[in-house]
Design a protein around this motif. Structure first.
Motif, short mmCIF file in Angstrom:
data_model
loop_
_atom_site.label_atom_id
_atom_site.label_comp_id
_atom_site.label_asym_id
_atom_site.label_seq_id
_atom_site.Cartn_x
_atom_site.Cartn_y
_atom_site.Cartn_z
N PRO A 1 36.61 44.69 33.77
CA PRO A 1 37.28 43.28 34.12
C PRO A 1 36.57 42.85 35.36
O PRO A 1 37.19 41.82 35.60
N VAL A 2 35.60 43.39 35.99
CA VAL A 2 35.26 42.85 37.31
C VAL A 2 34.62 41.60 37.01
O VAL A 2 34.79 40.65 38.19
N ALA A 3 34.26 40.97 36.15
CA ALA A 3 33.63 39.65 35.93
C ALA A 3 34.70 38.68 36.26
O ALA A 3 34.70 37.30 36.66
N LEU A 4 36.12 38.97 36.21
CA LEU A 4 37.16 38.08 36.45
C LEU A 4 37.64 37.99 38.16
O LEU A 4 38.32 37.18 38.58
N ALA A 5 36.83 38.75 39.02
CA ALA A 5 37.06 38.64 40.39
C ALA A 5 37.22 37.23 41.07
O ALA A 5 38.09 36.98 41.70
N PRO A 6 36.14 36.44 40.56
CA PRO A 6 36.29 35.05 41.18
C PRO A 6 37.58 34.26 40.90
O PRO A 6 37.93 33.29 41.43
N LEU A 7 38.10 34.75 39.81
CA LEU A 7 39.27 33.61 39.27
C LEU A 7 40.64 34.28 39.77
O LEU A 7 41.66 33.89 39.74
N ILE A 8 40.53 35.70 40.63
CA ILE A 8 41.67 36.33 41.23
C ILE A 8 42.24 35.58 42.06
O ILE A 8 41.60 35.67 43.20
N PRO A 9 43.44 35.01 42.27
CA PRO A 9 44.05 34.47 43.43
C PRO A 9 44.37 35.61 44.46
O PRO A 9 44.74 36.88 44.06
#
Length: 446
Positions: free
Chosen positions: A328-336
């Motif tokens: 799941p680390v590719a979601l990092a930029p989208l995590i508030p």
């Protein structure tokens, strides 16, 4: 060397966003103690070279709120931080602690710093501290080895503010579009992980720290100590117990976990090891995954065969668990930020884990920042900008780090019991007892 992509890897993006969301993050510290005079010119050459390797960078924010950030070149502070007044050798670990409280910031800088403290008895203490968002343990080790050997590494990163805002917007937007397939895969991986770890998430989420301004007047450094063992003694004990150097280290960690009450309902201790995935030419700050090892502390002081077998089993199963955790680390930029704070408890794992970092045998240059061998090497990972309230909420901490160089094995232990009391004096007694139970006698303690 040709220039490289300056975009942060997903895992580095996650590390940096976690730091910003929480207002704190882990620091990696190397320390050297010299009982003979240090060569300040040699240390300045070392300092110069550090800024021209993996440490020679800072983070520059994306022009988009959901874009991936970028590395920019930064050669470090203008000079090493040299204390004017000598201090006694006794209590020098207090100085190492004090250095951890001087601000480090991977974006605003300094992202790392090198400090020197002359000793009244002669010699000096030297420390290098870096943000984990810039270098993990092995990256810092590589940076030290190269700098001490006179090597530099031009990563090809642009200087700060090299892009106009228009260029940054266009480039970061294009990068975001290219990453859409990664997001889709990461969402699927996150769903699988959530399903398989639902119970663990529920048990650990309550430890997450709520958003609040950290009170600078309440900052503390987790009590710690560093013990040094003769290499031959360490070798003899691990062989007599049927283990390896890593299983002896893990056995000590498990025994300490039991002493400090960090056991599960079955009486087992959860050890968490970083596992390096760094390859040749790898420029990621955090090129690693993690491994969890469940150890029954009963009997580890008389035989390490069970510990050794469990380590081997966990390593064999590592590839599958690594995919699950890092998917799941590719979601990092989208995590508030709010969600990032909420995920902290799960990142720590269920129960009361014991952090372990064993770098094993280190190259001789790692012990020679001024060009000569230091008498003692210190390795630590400590959380920056933390308070008793935060540490209690997270369930306390127990972290061990080890390295082997110049005929000595160093073992550092840092511990915080929820609710306290917490002092170095209360830490050393139980740690000495565990060493004694393993038949180990330190030759030096800081």
């Amino acid at each position: 060397m040709t220039g490289v992509d300056s975009t942060l890897a997903y895992i580095d993006q996650g590390s940096f966003l976690g730091l910003r969301a929480l207002g704190r993050g882990p620091l990696a510290q190397y320390g050297w103690v010299y009982e003979h005079p240090v060569d300040l010119d040699g240390l300045r050459r070392f300092h110069h070279n550090l800024g021209r390797g993996l440490l020679g960078r800072r983070i520059e924010r994306s022009a988009l709120p959901f874009g991936r950030d970028h590395w920019v070149a930064w050669t470090g502070p203008d000079d090493l931080d040299l204390a004017e007044t000598p201090r006694p050798f006794d209590g020098i670990l207090d100085w190492f602690d004090e250095q951890l409280r001087i601000p480090i910031d991977p974006e605003a800088g300094p992202s790392w710093r090198l400090a020197v403290q002359p000793l009244i008895e002669g010699g000096a203490a030297v420390t290098l501290i870096g943000s984990h968002s810039v270098c993990d343990g092995l990256a810092l080790n590589l940076a030290i080895k190269q700098a001490a050997s006179g090597e530099t590494w031009d990563l090809g990163y642009p200087p700060p503010n090299a892009r106009t805002r228009g260029q940054a917007l266009r480039q970061d937007a294009a990068e975001f579009v290219r990453a859409v397939p990664d997001f889709a895969k990461a969402i699927a991986a996150a769903a699988r992980l959530a399903k398989s770890s639902l119970g663990e998430f529920k048990s650990s989420a309550g430890r997450s720290t709520p958003p609040s301004k950290i009170d600078d007047t309440a900052l503390v450094t987790v009590p710690s100590m560093v013990a040094y063992f003769d290499e031959d003694q360490w070798q003899s004990r691990m062989e007599s117990l049927g283990g390896t150097s890593n299983s002896l280290f893990a056995g000590i960690a498990a025994a300490l976990g039991q002493v400090f009450g960090r056991v599960d309902d079955d009486g087992k201790v959860r050890l968490q090891f970083p596992v390096s995935e760094r390859t040749e030419g790898d420029t990621r700050a955090n090129a690693l995954s993690g491994m969890t090892v469940m150890i029954d502390p009963a009997g580890v002081t008389t035989s390490l065969q069970g510990v050794r077998a469990e380590l081997k089993r966990s390593l064999a199963a590592l590839s599958e668990s690594t995919f699950d955790l890092l998917g799941p680390v590719a979601l990092a930029p989208l995590i508030p930020p709010g969600l990032a704070r909420g995920l902290e408890g799960m990142a720590l794992g269920a129960g009361a884990p014991v952090g372990c970092s064993n770098l094993g045998k280190l190259g001789a240059p790692v012990n020679r920042p001024d060009g000569t061998d230091a008498d003692y090497l210190l390795l630590r990972q400590i959380e920056s900008r933390t308070t008793p309230e935060i540490l209690d909420r997270l369930g306390g901490t127990l972290f061990l780090a080890s390295g082997q160089v110049n005929g000595l094995v160093s073992v550092s232990v840092a511990a915080w019991r929820p609710g306290g009391p917490n002092t170095k004096e209360l830490l050393t007694g139980p740690v000495f007892q565990v060493f004694s139970d393993f038949g180990l006698t330190p030759t030096k303690v800081l």
